[in-house]
Design a protein around this motif. Structure first.
Motif, PDB file in Angstrom:
ATOM      1  N   SER A 299       0.868  -1.171   0.000  1.00 21.87           N
ATOM      2  CA  SER A 299       0.000   0.000   0.000  1.00 21.87           C
ATOM      3  C   SER A 299       0.901   1.215   0.000  1.00 21.87           C
ATOM      4  O   SER A 299       1.737   1.372   0.900  1.00 21.87           O
ATOM      5  N   ILE A 300       0.758   2.071  -1.004  1.00 23.70           N
ATOM      6  CA  ILE A 300       1.594   3.255  -1.137  1.00 23.70           C
ATOM      7  C   ILE A 300       0.677   4.465  -1.214  1.00 23.70           C
ATOM      8  O   ILE A 300      -0.270   4.487  -1.991  1.00 23.70           O
ATOM      9  N   GLU A 301       0.962   5.460  -0.395  1.00 19.15           N
ATOM     10  CA  GLU A 301       0.149   6.670  -0.385  1.00 19.15           C
ATOM     11  C   GLU A 301       1.065   7.881  -0.368  1.00 19.15           C
ATOM     12  O   GLU A 301       2.030   7.932   0.401  1.00 19.15           O
ATOM     13  N   ALA A 302       0.782   8.841  -1.231  1.00 23.82           N
ATOM     14  CA  ALA A 302       1.511  10.106  -1.259  1.00 23.82           C
ATOM     15  C   ALA A 302       0.534  11.210  -0.893  1.00 23.82           C
ATOM     16  O   ALA A 302      -0.495  11.377  -1.545  1.00 23.82           O
ATOM     17  N   VAL A 303       0.837  11.951   0.154  1.00 23.39           N
ATOM     18  CA  VAL A 303      -0.054  12.992   0.659  1.00 23.39           C
ATOM     19  C   VAL A 303       0.670  14.328   0.635  1.00 23.39           C
ATOM     20  O   VAL A 303       1.825  14.422   1.024  1.00 23.39           O
ATOM     21  N   GLY A 304       0.013  15.350   0.176  1.00 19.13           N
ATOM     22  CA  GLY A 304       0.581  16.686   0.168  1.00 19.13           C
ATOM     23  C   GLY A 304      -0.508  17.717  -0.020  1.00 19.13           C
ATOM     24  O   GLY A 304      -0.677  18.621   0.782  1.00 19.13           O
ATOM     25  N   HIS A 305      -1.257  17.566  -1.093  1.00 22.29           N
ATOM     26  CA  HIS A 305      -2.315  18.516  -1.405  1.00 22.29           C
ATOM     27  C   HIS A 305      -3.349  18.593  -0.291  1.00 22.29           C
ATOM     28  O   HIS A 305      -3.836  19.669   0.036  1.00 22.29           O
ATOM     29  N   ARG A 306      -3.665  17.459   0.326  1.00 22.98           N
ATOM     30  CA  ARG A 306      -4.631  17.444   1.427  1.00 22.98           C
ATOM     31  C   ARG A 306      -4.118  18.206   2.644  1.00 22.98           C
ATOM     32  O   ARG A 306      -4.882  18.576   3.522  1.00 22.98           O
ATOM     33  N   PHE A 307      -2.816  18.430   2.716  1.00 21.26           N
ATOM     34  CA  PHE A 307      -2.237  19.214   3.806  1.00 21.26           C
ATOM     35  C   PHE A 307      -2.180  20.695   3.471  1.00 21.26           C
ATOM     36  O   PHE A 307      -1.608  21.488   4.206  1.00 21.26           O
ATOM     37  N   GLY A 308      -2.741  21.076   2.333  1.00 21.92           N
ATOM     38  CA  GLY A 308      -2.778  22.480   1.950  1.00 21.92           C
ATOM     39  C   GLY A 308      -1.572  22.949   1.161  1.00 21.92           C
ATOM     40  O   GLY A 308      -1.364  24.134   0.996  1.00 21.92           O
ATOM     41  N   THR A 309      -0.773  22.026   0.658  1.00 23.87           N
ATOM     42  CA  THR A 309       0.382  22.398  -0.163  1.00 23.87           C
ATOM     43  C   THR A 309       0.003  22.290  -1.634  1.00 23.87           C
ATOM     44  O   THR A 309      -1.039  21.764  -1.986  1.00 23.87           O
ATOM     45  N   GLY A 310       0.846  22.760  -2.502  1.00 23.86           N
ATOM     46  CA  GLY A 310       0.628  22.645  -3.938  1.00 23.86           C
ATOM     47  C   GLY A 310       1.177  21.355  -4.513  1.00 23.86           C
ATOM     48  O   GLY A 310       1.226  21.176  -5.722  1.00 23.86           O
ATOM     49  N   PHE A 311       1.604  20.457  -3.656  1.00 21.34           N
ATOM     50  CA  PHE A 311       2.219  19.189  -4.059  1.00 21.34           C
ATOM     51  C   PHE A 311       1.218  18.315  -4.804  1.00 21.34           C
ATOM     52  O   PHE A 311       0.109  18.078  -4.330  1.00 21.34           O
ATOM     53  N   ASP A 312       1.573  17.837  -5.989  1.00 20.69           N
ATOM     54  CA  ASP A 312       0.731  16.961  -6.799  1.00 20.69           C
ATOM     55  C   ASP A 312       1.510  15.682  -7.101  1.00 20.69           C
ATOM     56  O   ASP A 312       2.211  15.592  -8.103  1.00 20.69           O
ATOM     57  N   PRO A 313       1.422  14.680  -6.222  1.00 21.95           N
ATOM     58  CA  PRO A 313       2.239  13.473  -6.383  1.00 21.95           C
ATOM     59  C   PRO A 313       1.810  12.592  -7.551  1.00 21.95           C
ATOM     60  O   PRO A 313       0.644  12.574  -7.949  1.00 21.95           O
ATOM     61  N   PHE A 314       2.769  11.883  -8.091  1.00 19.55           N
ATOM     62  CA  PHE A 314       2.576  10.880  -9.138  1.00 19.55           C
ATOM     63  C   PHE A 314       3.459   9.703  -8.761  1.00 19.55           C
ATOM     64  O   PHE A 314       4.642   9.889  -8.460  1.00 19.55           O
ATOM     65  N   ILE A 315       2.899   8.503  -8.744  1.00 15.06           N
ATOM     66  CA  ILE A 315       3.674   7.321  -8.345  1.00 15.06           C
ATOM     67  C   ILE A 315       3.828   6.397  -9.547  1.00 15.06           C
ATOM     68  O   ILE A 315       2.867   6.096 -10.252  1.00 15.06           O
ATOM     69  N   ARG A 316       5.066   5.961  -9.771  1.00 10.33           N
ATOM     70  CA  ARG A 316       5.362   4.989 -10.827  1.00 10.33           C
ATOM     71  C   ARG A 316       6.185   3.869 -10.199  1.00 10.33           C
ATOM     72  O   ARG A 316       7.199   4.136  -9.547  1.00 10.33           O
ATOM     73  N   ILE A 317       5.746   2.652 -10.392  1.00 11.68           N
ATOM     74  CA  ILE A 317       6.475   1.489  -9.886  1.00 11.68           C
ATOM     75  C   ILE A 317       7.052   0.746 -11.074  1.00 11.68           C
ATOM     76  O   ILE A 317       6.342   0.443 -12.038  1.00 11.68           O
ATOM     77  N   THR A 318       8.360   0.487 -10.998  1.00 14.68           N
ATOM     78  CA  THR A 318       9.042  -0.227 -12.076  1.00 14.68           C
ATOM     79  C   THR A 318       9.687  -1.499 -11.538  1.00 14.68           C
ATOM     80  O   THR A 318       9.964  -1.616 -10.345  1.00 14.68           O
ATOM     81  N   SER A 319       9.921  -2.424 -12.431  1.00 18.43           N
ATOM     82  CA  SER A 319      10.624  -3.652 -12.065  1.00 18.43           C
ATOM     83  C   SER A 319      12.123  -3.377 -11.990  1.00 18.43           C
ATOM     84  O   SER A 319      12.585  -2.286 -12.346  1.00 18.43           O
ATOM     85  N   ALA A 320      12.879  -4.355 -11.554  1.00 11.26           N
ATOM     86  CA  ALA A 320      14.330  -4.186 -11.411  1.00 11.26           C
ATOM     87  C   ALA A 320      14.998  -3.825 -12.737  1.00 11.26           C
ATOM     88  O   ALA A 320      16.013  -3.132 -12.750  1.00 11.26           O
ATOM     89  N   ASP A 321      14.404  -4.270 -13.855  1.00  7.14           N
ATOM     90  CA  ASP A 321      14.993  -3.955 -15.157  1.00  7.14           C
ATOM     91  C   ASP A 321      14.455  -2.651 -15.746  1.00  7.14           C
ATOM     92  O   ASP A 321      14.729  -2.320 -16.896  1.00  7.14           O
TER      93      ASP A 321
END
Length: 72
Positions: free
Chosen positions: A34-56
């Motif tokens: 479970s991965i969560e990125a929080v920023g905007h909900r804290f009132g910041t301008g942070f807009d997270p994007f998550i990308r998960i890649t394999s070892a290669d």
């Protein structure tokens, strides 16, 4: 280069605008994460994007905004 992490883990930090942070971790199979990125909900301008890649470097999954959570 990616910062190496070991499960279980929580990361807290500051993210300047227009920058990226990279993390790496080994995930034993089978494992559910479970991965969560929080920023905007804290009132910041942070807009997270998550990308998960394999070892290669191949993209496994990516995710941007969630309906109901705004830019987080």
């Amino acid at each position: 280069s990616a910062q190496a992490l070991t499960l279980p883990v929580s990361v807290h930090g500051y993210m300047p605008a227009e920058q990226a942070r990279y993390f790496s971790l080994e995930v034993p199979q089978p494992q559910r994460l479970s991965i969560e990125a929080v920023g905007h909900r804290f009132g910041t301008g942070f807009d997270p994007f998550i990308r998960i890649t394999s070892a290669d470097g191949k993209e496994v999954v990516s995710h941007d905004n969630d309906e109901g959570l705004g830019f987080d």
